[in-house]
Design a protein around this motif. Sequence first.
Motif, PDB file in Angstrom:
ATOM      1  N   ILE A   7      37.926  96.541   2.178  1.00  0.00           N
ATOM      2  CA  ILE A   7      37.542  95.066   2.352  1.00  0.00           C
ATOM      3  C   ILE A   7      38.467  94.672   1.502  1.00  0.00           C
ATOM      4  N   VAL A   8      38.917  94.714   0.592  1.00  0.00           N
ATOM      5  CA  VAL A   8      39.962  94.716  -0.501  1.00  0.00           C
ATOM      6  C   VAL A   8      41.605  94.708  -0.155  1.00  0.00           C
ATOM      7  N   ALA A   9      42.135  95.792   0.712  1.00  0.00           N
ATOM      8  CA  ALA A   9      43.052  95.862   1.082  1.00  0.00           C
ATOM      9  C   ALA A   9      42.893  95.012   2.633  1.00  0.00           C
ATOM     10  N   CYS A  10      42.097  95.323   3.038  1.00  0.00           N
ATOM     11  CA  CYS A  10      42.512  94.143   4.848  1.00  0.00           C
ATOM     12  C   CYS A  10      42.579  93.210   4.156  1.00  0.00           C
ATOM     13  N   ILE A  11      41.684  92.448   3.030  1.00  0.00           N
ATOM     14  CA  ILE A  11      42.939  91.457   3.284  1.00  0.00           C
ATOM     15  C   ILE A  11      44.082  90.393   2.401  1.00  0.00           C
ATOM     16  N   PHE A  12      44.698  91.704   1.493  1.00  0.00           N
ATOM     17  CA  PHE A  12      45.265  91.695   1.953  1.00  0.00           C
ATOM     18  C   PHE A  12      46.810  92.178   2.764  1.00  0.00           C
ATOM     19  N   PHE A  13      46.421  92.837   3.573  1.00  0.00           N
ATOM     20  CA  PHE A  13      46.931  93.214   4.536  1.00  0.00           C
ATOM     21  C   PHE A  13      47.020  92.629   5.785  1.00  0.00           C
ATOM     22  N   SER A  14      45.741  91.669   5.533  1.00  0.00           N
ATOM     23  CA  SER A  14      45.707  89.802   7.165  1.00  0.00           C
ATOM     24  C   SER A  14      46.829  88.651   5.895  1.00  0.00           C
ATOM     25  N   ILE A  15      46.055  89.217   4.622  1.00  0.00           N
ATOM     26  CA  ILE A  15      47.220  87.603   3.754  1.00  0.00           C
ATOM     27  C   ILE A  15      48.581  87.427   3.483  1.00  0.00           C
ATOM     28  N   SER A  16      49.107  89.476   3.893  1.00  0.00           N
ATOM     29  CA  SER A  16      50.614  88.603   4.475  1.00  0.00           C
ATOM     30  C   SER A  16      51.068  88.467   4.970  1.00  0.00           C
ATOM     31  N   PRO A  17      52.016  87.671   4.380  1.00  0.00           N
ATOM     32  CA  PRO A  17      52.610  86.723   5.974  1.00  0.00           C
ATOM     33  C   PRO A  17      53.123  86.981   6.534  1.00  0.00           C
ATOM     34  N   GLY A  18      53.099  87.048   7.676  1.00  0.00           N
ATOM     35  CA  GLY A  18      53.797  87.492   9.068  1.00  0.00           C
ATOM     36  C   GLY A  18      53.996  87.003  10.089  1.00  0.00           C
ATOM     37  N   LYS A 123      54.826  97.920  12.235  1.00  0.00           N
ATOM     38  CA  LYS A 123      54.139  97.675  11.841  1.00  0.00           C
ATOM     39  C   LYS A 123      52.712  97.570  11.229  1.00  0.00           C
ATOM     40  N   SER A 124      52.246  97.435  11.802  1.00  0.00           N
ATOM     41  CA  SER A 124      50.536  96.862  11.694  1.00  0.00           C
ATOM     42  C   SER A 124      49.660  98.074  12.207  1.00  0.00           C
ATOM     43  N   ILE A 125      50.646  98.827  13.449  1.00  0.00           N
ATOM     44  CA  ILE A 125      49.849  99.854  13.748  1.00  0.00           C
ATOM     45  C   ILE A 125      50.488 100.913  12.932  1.00  0.00           C
ATOM     46  N   ILE A 126      51.468 101.122  11.865  1.00  0.00           N
ATOM     47  CA  ILE A 126      51.590 102.296  11.160  1.00  0.00           C
ATOM     48  C   ILE A 126      51.356 102.300   9.835  1.00  0.00           C
ATOM     49  N   PHE A 127      50.501 100.852   9.107  1.00  0.00           N
ATOM     50  CA  PHE A 127      49.679 100.545   8.352  1.00  0.00           C
ATOM     51  C   PHE A 127      48.500 101.377   8.667  1.00  0.00           C
ATOM     52  N   LEU A 128      48.029 100.762   9.966  1.00  0.00           N
ATOM     53  CA  LEU A 128      46.759 101.402   9.859  1.00  0.00           C
ATOM     54  C   LEU A 128      46.644 102.710  10.699  1.00  0.00           C
ATOM     55  N   THR A 129      47.212 103.107  10.286  1.00  0.00           N
ATOM     56  CA  THR A 129      47.327 105.419  10.200  1.00  0.00           C
ATOM     57  C   THR A 129      47.103 105.591   9.909  1.00  0.00           C
ATOM     58  N   ALA A 130      47.854 104.910   7.993  1.00  0.00           N
ATOM     59  CA  ALA A 130      48.343 105.421   7.232  1.00  0.00           C
ATOM     60  C   ALA A 130      46.513 105.223   6.572  1.00  0.00           C
ATOM     61  N   PHE A 131      46.409 104.109   6.646  1.00  0.00           N
ATOM     62  CA  PHE A 131      45.395 103.743   6.220  1.00  0.00           C
ATOM     63  C   PHE A 131      43.274 103.653   6.288  1.00  0.00           C
ATOM     64  N   SER A 151      35.531  96.760  13.084  1.00  0.00           N
ATOM     65  CA  SER A 151      35.534  95.314  13.040  1.00  0.00           C
ATOM     66  C   SER A 151      35.511  94.886  12.178  1.00  0.00           C
ATOM     67  N   ILE A 152      35.291  95.528  10.855  1.00  0.00           N
ATOM     68  CA  ILE A 152      35.911  94.777   9.125  1.00  0.00           C
ATOM     69  C   ILE A 152      37.374  94.256   9.645  1.00  0.00           C
ATOM     70  N   VAL A 153      38.013  95.075   9.728  1.00  0.00           N
ATOM     71  CA  VAL A 153      39.967  94.247  10.109  1.00  0.00           C
ATOM     72  C   VAL A 153      39.705  93.730  10.873  1.00  0.00           C
ATOM     73  N   VAL A 160      41.024  85.510   8.361  1.00  0.00           N
ATOM     74  CA  VAL A 160      42.534  84.554   7.696  1.00  0.00           C
ATOM     75  C   VAL A 160      43.087  83.841   8.271  1.00  0.00           C
ATOM     76  N   MET A 161      43.393  84.662  10.045  1.00  0.00           N
ATOM     77  CA  MET A 161      44.013  83.710  10.389  1.00  0.00           C
ATOM     78  C   MET A 161      43.191  82.326  10.873  1.00  0.00           C
ATOM     79  N   PHE A 162      42.183  81.804  10.875  1.00  0.00           N
ATOM     80  CA  PHE A 162      42.195  80.677  11.327  1.00  0.00           C
ATOM     81  C   PHE A 162      42.633  80.430   9.773  1.00  0.00           C
ATOM     82  N   LEU A 163      41.767  80.659   8.634  1.00  0.00           N
ATOM     83  CA  LEU A 163      42.439  79.796   7.309  1.00  0.00           C
ATOM     84  C   LEU A 163      43.996  79.500   7.825  1.00  0.00           C
ATOM     85  N   TYR A 164      44.632  80.016   7.841  1.00  0.00           N
ATOM     86  CA  TYR A 164      46.288  79.778   8.217  1.00  0.00           C
ATOM     87  C   TYR A 164      45.747  78.252   9.315  1.00  0.00           C
ATOM     88  N   SER A 165      45.240  78.967  10.563  1.00  0.00           N
ATOM     89  CA  SER A 165      44.587  77.692  11.062  1.00  0.00           C
ATOM     90  C   SER A 165      44.910  76.022  10.308  1.00  0.00           C
TER      91      SER A 165
END
Length: 201
Positions: A7-18, A123-131, A151-153, A160-165
């Motif tokens: 969950i922590v890794a997912c949060i950092f993956f999502s929250i990193s600006p892109g 970068k998204s699919i590569i990260f998820l493939t390794a993760f 589902s968690i991802v 996170v995207m709604f928080l940005y919004s």
Amino acid sequence: MDFIGFIVACIFFSISPGSGAVVSINNVIVNGLKGASFGVLGLQAALIVHLFFIYLGIGMLVSQSPLLYSVIKYLGIAYLAYLGVDKIMNSLKSKDFFIVDEAKKSKQVLMRQGFIVNLTNPKSIIFLTAFLPQFVNEHSQAATQYLLLGSIVVLIDTIVMFLYSLGASSFKSFFSEAQTMRNINFMFGIIFIGIAISIAM
């Protein structure tokens, strides 16, 4: 399975600006929070496609095929550059440089834009493939685990995207002036092009 670490890794993956965060913020400014929500749905639809590809093993194929990776990468670069140029052109349409607002987009256009931006982000699919595989127990049912983890991802990335919004929506009154909108359009055009260049490098 280390759910906390996942969950922590997912949060950092999502929250990193892109590009997804930039699209979400821009959509709020131009189309409001309701309109931006359709863009978020498009982003998540593409993320689900990525997760499905990873489950099928295509993610590994992309990560190991320089040609396929390059094709996806440059399609994404081209689309981000197109979005950037489009926004800059919108900010230059009037002789009075910062006067005309950008037209609002339909929910279908917003969803399609979010979908393409995320789908063509290698970068998204590569990260998820390794993760993701690191959290899959090979002695248990893989499909069920991928469904749960995926589902968690998606849930975390949606939040996170709604928080940005919501953050951008809080400053919506600041963006209500036409002059400010023109400056913002120009700025986001530069940002989109900058992201395209950074991916290309």
